[in-house]
Structures are given as structure tokens and as C-alpha cells.
Design a protein around this motif. Structure first.
Motif, PDB file in Angstrom:
ATOM      1  N   HIS A 350      76.564  17.657  22.158  1.00 35.82           N
ATOM      2  CA  HIS A 350      77.237  16.611  21.386  1.00 35.82           C
ATOM      3  C   HIS A 350      78.732  16.889  21.251  1.00 35.82           C
ATOM      4  CE1 HIS A 350      76.982  13.883  17.586  1.00 35.82           C
ATOM      5  NE2 HIS A 350      76.833  13.137  18.653  1.00 35.82           N
ATOM      6  N   GLY A 351      79.114  18.151  21.284  1.00 39.64           N
ATOM      7  CA  GLY A 351      80.524  18.533  21.245  1.00 39.64           C
ATOM      8  C   GLY A 351      80.943  19.141  19.916  1.00 39.64           C
ATOM      9  N   SER A 352      81.944  19.984  19.980  1.00 36.78           N
ATOM     10  CA  SER A 352      82.349  20.786  18.823  1.00 36.78           C
ATOM     11  C   SER A 352      83.311  20.025  17.918  1.00 36.78           C
ATOM     12  CB  SER A 352      83.056  22.054  19.307  1.00 36.78           C
ATOM     13  OG  SER A 352      84.272  21.717  19.958  1.00 36.78           O
ATOM     14  N   TRP A 353      83.216  20.296  16.628  1.00 43.53           N
ATOM     15  CA  TRP A 353      84.312  19.890  15.725  1.00 43.53           C
ATOM     16  C   TRP A 353      84.932  21.124  15.064  1.00 43.53           C
ATOM     17  CZ3 TRP A 353      84.163  21.373  10.664  1.00 43.53           C
ATOM     18  CH2 TRP A 353      82.916  21.662  10.102  1.00 43.53           C
ATOM     19  N   ASN A 354      84.117  22.178  14.868  1.00 45.97           N
ATOM     20  CA  ASN A 354      84.572  23.342  14.114  1.00 45.97           C
ATOM     21  C   ASN A 354      85.242  24.354  15.050  1.00 45.97           C
ATOM     22  OD1 ASN A 354      83.308  26.149  12.360  1.00 45.97           O
ATOM     23  ND2 ASN A 354      84.809  24.715  11.575  1.00 45.97           N
ATOM     24  N   ARG A 355      86.203  23.836  15.833  1.00 50.21           N
ATOM     25  CA  ARG A 355      86.830  24.660  16.847  1.00 50.21           C
ATOM     26  C   ARG A 355      88.193  24.034  17.145  1.00 50.21           C
ATOM     27  NH1 ARG A 355      87.005  26.250  22.342  1.00 50.21           N
ATOM     28  NH2 ARG A 355      86.140  28.368  22.527  1.00 50.21           N
ATOM     29  N   ASN A 356      89.231  24.849  17.225  1.00 49.65           N
ATOM     30  CA  ASN A 356      90.570  24.288  17.422  1.00 49.65           C
ATOM     31  C   ASN A 356      90.736  23.661  18.797  1.00 49.65           C
ATOM     32  OD1 ASN A 356      92.262  24.917  14.938  1.00 49.65           O
ATOM     33  ND2 ASN A 356      91.168  26.842  15.311  1.00 49.65           N
ATOM     34  N   THR A 357      90.126  24.287  19.815  1.00 48.80           N
ATOM     35  CA  THR A 357      90.118  23.699  21.152  1.00 48.80           C
ATOM     36  C   THR A 357      88.701  23.209  21.395  1.00 48.80           C
ATOM     37  OG1 THR A 357      91.768  25.306  21.826  1.00 48.80           O
ATOM     38  CG2 THR A 357      90.635  24.116  23.577  1.00 48.80           C
ATOM     39  N   LYS A 358      88.541  21.896  21.520  1.00 48.59           N
ATOM     40  CA  LYS A 358      87.198  21.326  21.532  1.00 48.59           C
ATOM     41  C   LYS A 358      86.479  21.605  22.855  1.00 48.59           C
ATOM     42  CE  LYS A 358      87.825  19.403  17.476  1.00 48.59           C
ATOM     43  NZ  LYS A 358      88.994  20.188  17.032  1.00 48.59           N
ATOM     44  N   GLN A 359      85.150  21.736  22.765  1.00 50.32           N
ATOM     45  CA  GLN A 359      84.358  21.913  23.987  1.00 50.32           C
ATOM     46  C   GLN A 359      82.984  21.273  23.811  1.00 50.32           C
ATOM     47  OE1 GLN A 359      83.911  26.099  24.800  1.00 50.32           O
ATOM     48  NE2 GLN A 359      82.790  26.544  22.923  1.00 50.32           N
ATOM     49  N   GLY A 360      82.280  21.129  24.925  1.00 52.02           N
ATOM     50  CA  GLY A 360      80.994  20.439  24.902  1.00 52.02           C
ATOM     51  C   GLY A 360      81.194  19.003  25.353  1.00 52.02           C
ATOM     52  N   TYR A 361      80.576  18.053  24.645  1.00 43.36           N
ATOM     53  CA  TYR A 361      80.694  16.631  24.989  1.00 43.36           C
ATOM     54  C   TYR A 361      80.258  16.378  26.432  1.00 43.36           C
ATOM     55  CZ  TYR A 361      83.640  16.802  20.812  1.00 43.36           C
ATOM     56  OH  TYR A 361      84.115  17.022  19.557  1.00 43.36           O
ATOM     57  N   ASP A 362      79.092  16.897  26.798  1.00 48.28           N
ATOM     58  CA  ASP A 362      78.652  16.753  28.184  1.00 48.28           C
ATOM     59  C   ASP A 362      77.133  16.933  28.274  1.00 48.28           C
ATOM     60  OD1 ASP A 362      78.291  19.460  27.699  1.00 48.28           O
ATOM     61  OD2 ASP A 362      79.798  20.152  29.119  1.00 48.28           O
ATOM     62  N   VAL A 363      76.605  16.761  29.463  1.00 48.42           N
ATOM     63  CA  VAL A 363      75.217  17.129  29.745  1.00 48.42           C
ATOM     64  C   VAL A 363      75.270  18.244  30.775  1.00 48.42           C
ATOM     65  CG1 VAL A 363      73.001  16.366  30.689  1.00 48.42           C
ATOM     66  CG2 VAL A 363      74.355  14.803  29.259  1.00 48.42           C
ATOM     67  N   ILE A 364      74.565  19.347  30.493  1.00 49.04           N
ATOM     68  CA  ILE A 364      74.550  20.442  31.451  1.00 49.04           C
ATOM     69  C   ILE A 364      73.148  20.592  32.044  1.00 49.04           C
ATOM     70  CG2 ILE A 364      76.440  21.691  30.342  1.00 49.04           C
ATOM     71  CD1 ILE A 364      74.334  23.627  29.174  1.00 49.04           C
ATOM     72  N   ARG A 365      73.094  21.281  33.189  1.00 48.06           N
ATOM     73  CA  ARG A 365      71.820  21.602  33.814  1.00 48.06           C
ATOM     74  C   ARG A 365      71.592  23.102  33.638  1.00 48.06           C
ATOM     75  NH1 ARG A 365      71.051  22.503  40.240  1.00 48.06           N
ATOM     76  NH2 ARG A 365      68.835  23.073  40.202  1.00 48.06           N
ATOM     77  N   VAL A 366      70.420  23.451  33.126  1.00 48.16           N
ATOM     78  CA  VAL A 366      70.053  24.856  32.994  1.00 48.16           C
ATOM     79  C   VAL A 366      69.071  25.157  34.119  1.00 48.16           C
ATOM     80  CG1 VAL A 366      69.061  26.618  31.486  1.00 48.16           C
ATOM     81  CG2 VAL A 366      70.320  24.695  30.485  1.00 48.16           C
ATOM     82  N   VAL A 367      69.478  26.061  35.013  1.00 48.26           N
ATOM     83  CA  VAL A 367      68.622  26.395  36.157  1.00 48.26           C
ATOM     84  C   VAL A 367      67.699  27.542  35.743  1.00 48.26           C
ATOM     85  CG1 VAL A 367      68.587  27.099  38.577  1.00 48.26           C
ATOM     86  CG2 VAL A 367      70.460  25.672  37.711  1.00 48.26           C
ATOM     87  N   ILE A 368      66.405  27.357  35.973  1.00 49.23           N
ATOM     88  CA  ILE A 368      65.390  28.307  35.510  1.00 49.23           C
ATOM     89  C   ILE A 368      64.556  28.738  36.715  1.00 49.23           C
ATOM     90  CG2 ILE A 368      63.367  28.547  34.001  1.00 49.23           C
ATOM     91  CD1 ILE A 368      64.675  26.154  32.384  1.00 49.23           C
TER      92      ILE A 368
END
Lengths: 426, 203
Positions: A350-368
Motif C-alpha cells: 500500500h505504501g509508506s507514510w511513516n518514512r521521509n523518503t516514501k517507498q512501496g506503492y506497488d505489487v511485487i512478486r515473491v519467488v518461492i
């Protein structure tokens, strides 16, 4: 970490005293006097802060970081920079449905209906495909944070804040939904604010798995909080399944191992890079995942971690990044994507708010790998984050993912009330 | 021979600029349409959304997302009011966005007369101690879905605070209901008067 509505109604008595005292001289309305500052105001503690600031230390007192609210009307896709969206080569992303205000969790009916849920709003929507056009119906209204939806064998289960209900045969009655039957009630005995919106997953044992999160950012939970529970919809029998889970809003069972995988939001206000949000696997009933004592499997909480050791708790199988707010997950069981995607995990951040430089806001693939070990994570759907220093930094926020019958992947975006479709062609 | 590329260049600029002029004309038409729709709101909320009735809020200069959110909540029945609920009922999402865009762009006019200096001092301490400034901003001008309080009509502010305290005022996230629990009736009077005076002329 999530926003809004985590609050205990902590009325500090000192604060009551302060305000009454403050107002008393003002009542006199006698014009200026140098001594009319509230008596003792400088020495008394301030009132309880807004809930999202709970646990914030003195070093962050001047922080301007704050959560982001969705556009509750939704926004038309024509006003959005869709050309910024990026998917791997061979994939395509398009708008599948719009006008689904605050679209959160997704589930798929036997007859192809997609159900979408709300958290701040109170509706459940049904989206049906009519000759390539999507029709959005509001089928349930006036519910209490109905964030969890799950379709199984003709029945739609809805997890509200305090109860789980079932709507049998709903797909044949979208225009006239039946009255709900209660699966379990009284899940919210304290009525206080907190991470109490739920996610629903159906276990291989036929039981409904759901979360009750922590009451605040970082406080000691009760026995029924910071937990994953399960209920047998046939009998209403409730069990604890896992503890020490601050807040999970994404759960799925691995198609081969049948084990429960779930995302977890870490606490706020320990800085930009600590702690990481988690991807966890519960291999059996009764495990403890660390909250509020140990974060990200290896870091003791500065307050609650005293006299504890992280080896008392089950560590995550992947660290997903600090404050990225991982939400919905689904294993890829479709046939449309290339073969190596089989049983990969798609995960919405969903993405970060509690961070000065924002990150997330995406869909990732976790390879298992075949043994169920996480090999790596990689970007899948990106482009919502446009300026990591801006306020707000993004134009959209992924919440949940859903594998469709044709193998395409749907992604909900509560910020805009839009559902996207990612497809693949050789 | 050198003139030709220049002419070509000028023509290219003109062609490139055409969509801009078209868009500009369209947005001017949109603005006029929005103003016309907003006339119905002005009947109660005042010209350009600056209320002169202490019980009715000013909506001029409020954050756009705040106005949209409230209209949406009225239409959906989450927030209820005998006047506003029927006004919001027929609005489409596009109408709400249009109206909110219009009113958020209007200049806010001060609501109340300045207070005596001692009440201002008390009010300032109270808004900080009670965390008003944490969400509504250091100048209490609002942000995103959170309203501007500075210069809002006093009676309206007090009614909302009483509603939050009694848990009868709709609250999307519980923040205000929680924040209002500690307030006494005297506190509510002070906060309403102080906040409404914040941008008073001659302050």
C-alpha cells in the motif's frame, strides 16, 4: 502500517484538569491580563495524541509525517496518469473497473462475480462483466468496516469489525441480497479504535482464518488482539491460531504445502528504515510472531523487548521493507502467465507514510522454490509512486490482488476506487 | 531561404499550442459551470462559500478532499443533516469533485471579530495541548481530508465538537470522537471562539 482509527479513548485526567482550568479565566471576558495562561499548562502532560502518533518518541516530535486518506468518491481513470504504470515485458496493465469507491479486499464468485470490500466506507460491491463492460453494484450497505470478503461454495462471507456473516447463494441474488446469517459475533468487545478491520482466508480445513490486530501502534495487546484466529463456519467454534501478529491484512494458503502465509505491518516511529514489514509463514497452530516484543525477527522493541530474546519467536520468511504496508497476497495458480510464475506469490504494498523518503506503492512478486523457501522478490506492477518526497507522493495505492479464471491478475486501488487487470500474451 | 524554416517553426509552435488553447477554453467553461452549480450552495454557505451565519460553516478555501469527503458522507447517509442530506442526495461523484474544486479555490473570508489577547493566549495553548494542530496543521488551515478550522463559524464548530463528544457526529476514523472526549463545555466554548477568530482582521 495503517492509518486511521486506532485509538483508545484515553482521556488523560491531567488533561481534563488542564482544559477546565484553561477555560475558567476565559469565561470572565475581562480583557487583557498578563497572567491568564492556563495554570500549570507548561508542566502538565498534553492530551493523548492522535492514534497514528501513539508511540512517537521525543526525537520525532517535530515530524510532519502523516497518513494519507483515500478519495472516497473515487477518481475517474481519465484523470489519472495510467501511462506511468509499468509491468514486465509481455505483460499489459489496464483499467478493469472504476467507480468502486475505496475498493479494498477482493474475492471471486463461482459465476465470475468479483466482490470488493470497504474499510472506511461501509459497503460491499459486486462487479459483473456484461459483454466486456463492467457493471458495479452496491449489494451491501451500512456495515461496520467490512474489509474482509471471501467467496466459498456459493456463499459470500463478510468480516466486519465485530462479526463475520454469511450470504448464501448471493450470486443469484445480487439485486436482492439475502439477510445475513451470523457465523460469529462479539469479536469487538472493547469497542475501542484499533487495527480491527479484518481479512478473510479459507483454510484447507474448511475454517475461516481472520485477524484481530493490535489496539494501537505499540502497546500490550489483550489475549484476543494481535492474533490470527479461525472459526468453523459450520459450528461457530472459535480458536486461536497465531499470536504476536501486529496487524495482517493479507493471508493465503500455499497451494502445495497448505501452510498459511501472511503479511504483517511493523510498528511506526522507529525511524525510516526500522523495522521492516514482514512476510510470515505459520507452519502450525500456536506460534508467536514477536509483537510487541521483537520486530522483523531480529530486533527487540526498545520498550517491550526488555528481558526478551528474539529467538523466542517465529521470524519472518522475508523482510518487505520498512513501513511499506504489505496488504493482500495471492499465490499464482492461473495458466495465463509464463510457467515460472506458477505458485509465485503476488503481494500488494500500500505504501509508506511513516518514512521521509516514501517507498512501496506497488505489487511485487515473491519467488518461492519447490521447498517453500523464498528465493527473491522482484517488482511486478510499479508507477503509482511518482515523487518519493512529495505530499502525497503517489497517485494510487494497491490493496489486494486476485487471480481470475482466465489467469489474469486483478489489483484493487482504494485511493482511486479502481481495479486494474494485468494480463500476459506470448 | 532561411525564412522557410522559421515559418515552419512558428507554425509548429502554433499547432503545438492549439490543444493548450482548447484546454484553456474548456476549463474556463468548466469553471463557469461549476460556479453555476455552486449557486445552490451559496444560498446557505454564503457568496463564494463564505458563510455569515454562525451556525453554517464556511466552505471557501477548505481543502478539496475535505469537501468531497463530506459531500460523499452526506449522500451515503453516514453523516446526516436535515438541510445537507437532501442537498447531497442527487449529486454524482463528478458533481462533488467539481463543487469541491470550485469552493476550495475561493478566498476564505474571516468569520469572527478578534478576541481579547488573553483569550487568544489561552486558545493557542489549548489547541496545541489538545493536538488540534497535529492533524489540522500548525496554522489550522487543514490538509487533505482534514478541514480548515481557522476562521470557521463559531457556533458550527461548537456543534461539531459536542457531536463528536457525544459520538453522534459521523467520524470516519474515530480520531475526533476520541479527541473530543476530554473536552468540557467550557473548553468547547473557548475552542469555538478562538478558532473562529484566528484570521480575524486586525488580529
Amino acid at each position: 502500517m495503517c492509518f486511521r482509527s486506532k485509538h483508545s479513548l484515553v482521556a488523560t485526567l491531567a488533561a481534563v484538569g488542564l482544559l477546565s482550568a484553561a477555560a475558567a479565566p476565559a469565561q470572565q471576558q475581562t480583557g487583557s491580563s498578563p497572567d491568564l495562561a492556563p495554570p500549570g499548562a507548561a508542566t502538565k502532560p498534553p492530551a493523548a495524541p492522535p492514534s497514528w502518533q501513539q508511540g512517537r518518541g521525543a526525537e520525532h516530535e517535530k515530524s510532519t509525517l502523516h497518513p494519507f486518506a483515500p478519495h472516497l468518491t473515487g477518481r475517474p481513470s481519465s484523470e489519472l496518469p495510467l501511462d506511468k504504470l509499468k509491468v514486465p515485458a509481455g505483460f499489459k496493465v489496464e483499467v478493469w473497473a472504476e467507480g468502486v469507491p475505496e475498493a479494498r479486499s477482493l474475492t471471486l464468485g463461482d459465476k465470475g462475480t468479483v466482490f470488493a470490500a470497504n474499510r472506511n466506507l461501509s459497503n460491499v460491491y459486486a462487479i459483473v462483466d456484461r459483454n466486456g463492460k463492467r457493471e458495479v453494484k452496491t449489494i451491501l450497505k451500512g456495515l461496520s468496516a467490512p474489509n474482509g470478503v471471501l467467496f466459498d461454495k456459493g456463499t459470500l462471507y463478510v468480516a466486519e469489525r465485530g462479526r463475520i456473516t454469511r450470504y448464501d447463494g448471493i450470486e443469484d441474488k445480487l439485486d436482492n441480497p439475502p439477510q445475513p446469517k451470523v457465523v460469529i459475533d462479539n469479536l469487538d468487545p472493547y469497542k475501542q479504535a484499533g487495527h480491527f478491520w479484518k481479512y478473510l482466508a479459507m483454510g484447507p480445513d474448511g475454517k475461516l482464518y481472520f485477524n484481530i490486530g493490535s489496539p494501537q501502534n505499540i502497546t500490550m495487546p489483550t489475549y484476543m488482539q494481535a492474533a490470527i484466529l479461525r472459526v468453523d463456519p459450520k459450528t461457530g467454534r472459535l480458536e486461536d491460531y497465531a499470536h504476536g501478529v501486529r496487524n495482517t491484512v493479507g493471508m493465503a494458503f500455499h497451494p502445495v504445502s497448505k501452510q498459511l502465509w501472511f503479511t504483517e505491518h511493523g510498528r511506526d516511529w522507529l525511524g525510516d528504515d526500522m523495522p521492516s514489514d514482514e512476510l510470515n509463514v505459520a507452519t502450525k497452530q500456536g506460534q508467536h510472531f514477536g509483537f510487541p516484543y521483537c520486530h522483523q525477527g531480529d530486533t527487540l522493541d526498545p520498550e517491550y523487548g526488555k528481558n526478551r530474546s528474539c529467538d523466542q519467536f517465529t521470524p519472518p520468511v522475508a523482510k518487505l521493507g520498512a513501513h511499506v504496508a504489505p496488504l493482500g497476497i495471492r499465490f499464482y495458480t492461473g495458466k495465463m502467465f509464463p510457467a515460472e510464475y506458477k505458485n509465485s506469490l503476488f503481494l500488494a504494498r500500500h505504501g509508506s507514510w511513516n518514512r521521509n523518503t516514501k517507498q512501496g506503492y506497488d505489487v511485487i512478486r515473491v519467488v518461492i522454490d519447490a521447498k517453500g523457501k523464498v528465493v527473491k522478490t522482484e517488482p511486478f506492477l510499479q508507477g503509482f509512486l511518482t515523487d518519493d518526497k512529495a505530499d502525497p507522493p503517489m497517485w494510487g495505492r494497491p490493496v489486494d490482488v486476485l487471480v481470475m479464471r482466465d489467469g489474469a491478475l486483478l489489483v484493487s486501488d482504494d485511493y482511486n476506487g479502481i481495479i486494474y487487470r494485468v494480463s500476459y500474451r506470448k | 531561404m532561411q525564412a522557410i524554416p522559421q515559418i515552419r517553426q512558428a507554425a509548429a509552435i502554433l499547432v503545438a499550442a492549439l490543444p493548450f488553447f482548447a484546454a484553456h477554453a474548456a476549463s474556463a467553461a468548466d469553471a463557469a459551470a461549476a460556479k453555476q452549480k455552486a449557486a445552490a450552495c451559496a444560498a446557505c454557505h454564503g457568496p463564494e462559500g463564505n458563510s455569515t451565519n454562525p451556525a453554517i460553516p464556511s466552505i471557501a478555501g477548505q481543502p478539496k478532499q475535505f469537501i468531497v469527503t463530506q459531500l460523499f458522507m452526506f449522500r451515503e447517509g453516514n453523516r446526516k443533516d436535515p438541510q445537507m442530506s437532501p442537498m447531497a442526495a442527487p449529486l454524482s461523484n463528478a458533481d462533488m469533485n467539481e463543487l469541491a474544486g470550485y469552493f476550495s479555490a475561493q478566498k476564505h473570508a474571516p468569520a469572527a471579530k478578534p478576541l481579547p489577547a488573553d483569550r487568544i493566549a489561552v486558545g493557542r495553548v489549548v489547541t496545541e495541548k489538545y493536538n488540534c494542530t497535529q492533524c489540522h496543521g500548525p496554522q489550522l488551515l487543514g490538509q487533505q481530508h482534514i478541514p480548515r478550522l481557522a476562521g470557521q463559524q463559531p457556533q458550527y464548530l461548537k456543534t461539531q465538537l459536542r457531536g463528536f463528544k457525544a459520538s453522534t457526529r459521523f467520524d470516519m476514523d474515530g480520531q475526533m470522537t476520541s479527541a473530543a472526549q476530554v473536552l468540557t463545555e467550557q473548553d468547547i466554548e473557548l475552542l469555538g471562539d478562538y478558532l473562529s477568530s484566528l484570521d480575524a482582521p486586525g488580529k
